[in-house]
Design an enzyme around this catalytic site. Structure first.
Site, PDB file in Angstrom:
ATOM      1  N   ASP A 277      46.172  51.482  28.032  1.00 36.29           N
ATOM      2  CA  ASP A 277      46.156  51.669  26.581  1.00 36.29           C
ATOM      3  C   ASP A 277      47.269  50.889  25.889  1.00 36.29           C
ATOM      4  O   ASP A 277      48.233  50.466  26.515  1.00 36.29           O
ATOM      5  CB  ASP A 277      46.113  53.156  26.210  1.00 36.29           C
ATOM      6  CG  ASP A 277      47.401  53.897  26.500  1.00 36.29           C
ATOM      7  OD1 ASP A 277      48.445  53.480  25.984  1.00 36.29           O
ATOM      8  OD2 ASP A 277      47.335  54.893  27.250  1.00 36.29           O
TER       9      ASP A 277
HETATM   10  N1  URA Z   1      46.051  56.906  31.425  1.00 32.97           N
HETATM   11  C1  URA Z   1      46.401  56.786  30.139  1.00 32.97           C
HETATM   12  O1  URA Z   1      46.627  57.759  29.456  1.00 32.97           O
HETATM   13  N2  URA Z   1      46.516  55.560  29.638  1.00 32.97           N
HETATM   14  C2  URA Z   1      46.265  54.452  30.345  1.00 32.97           C
HETATM   15  O2  URA Z   1      46.381  53.334  29.832  1.00 32.97           O
HETATM   16  C3  URA Z   1      45.897  54.594  31.688  1.00 32.97           C
HETATM   17  C4  URA Z   1      45.794  55.848  32.207  1.00 32.97           C
END
Ligand code: URA
Length: 233
Positions: free
Chosen positions: A105
């Site tokens: 993310d």
């Molecule tokens: N879990 C999350 O919350 N974000 C990510 O980018 C990957 C795993």
């Protein structure tokens, strides 16, 4: 085909640039049938490169596989109208056919895999097949009950149960968590479901491929043959 021999060789063989130089210095690489010993030998279109007498395929005719140290603030997408994406960090010559193999993310950093091989990317993303290791910094201290909840499985809102395979407590508010799925914001949601909140999230490893400590945020390198092979067929 053009450019420096050591770069060409590392991309063609999927080895590091230093390994390519060792091969060249060792007299194992020939250009148009003549052994060369200089890593910076210039290649021109039409030249034939071989290693140990085996002709090599130009890198651009093969699939590409890279790791990036994703910086904070970039989307794991190939295109976005408004926000910068990880693809913006790559030269235009790498853009054709590239895809993100397992998103991270926008507010997270760490290991991001990129490839032009759709089948490899698909295999990597199958739930239950490949472990992902995250380091997280949390707002609240982690206690034994929270650790057990993650290992037993926590209920994600309208998305069933999610379980950690391993949880290593590194400090009062710092944890290394291993999971083998890639649901939307999974780690953040697992922490929220256990009554905590993620302040920072960094991916260290996917499918046994470890983020190269030499890579600064925003930098990338080609994967080595043994790293590509970690994603099972
Ligand atoms: N879990 C999350 O919350 N974000 C990510 O980018 C990957 C795993």
């Amino acid at each position: 085909m053009s450019g420096r021999l050591d770069k060409w060789l590392s991309q063609s063989l999927g080895v590091s640039r230093s390994t390519a130089r060792v091969l060249i210095r060792g007299g194992r690489v020939a250009v148009d049938g003549r052994p060369v010993h200089q890593a910076d030998t210039r290649l021109e279109p039409g030249m034939q490169v071989s290693c140990d007498d085996q002709p090599l395929t130009p890198p651009q005719s093969r699939s590409g596989y890279w790791m990036m140290h994703k910086p904070l603030g970039y989307l794991s997408a190939t295109y976005d109208d408004h926000q910068p994406t990880v693809i913006d960090l790559l030269p235009a010559s790498m853009h054709a056919g590239i895809q993100v193999a397992g998103r991270l993310d926008k507010d997270s950093s760490g290991l991001l895999l990129l490839t032009t091989d759709g089948a490899w990317s698909h295999r990597l993303r199958r739930p239950g097949h490949h472990r992902k290791v995250y380091r997280l910094w949390l707002a609240e201290p982690v206690d034994a009950a929270m650790q057990q909840a993650w290992l037993r499985g926590v209920e994600l809102r309208s998305d069933g149960c999610a379980r950690a395979l391993a949880v290593e407590v590194l400090g009062p508010c710092e944890v290394r968590m291993t999971i083998d799925e890639g649901r939307y914001h999974q780690v953040r949601r697992m922490c929220a479901a256990a009554g905590n909140h993620v302040l920072a999230l960094h991916r260290e490893e996917v499918a046994g491929i470890v983020l190269d400590a030499e890579l600064q945020p925003g930098q990338w390198r080609a994967l080595r043959a043994e790293e590509i092979a970690r994603v099972d067929a």
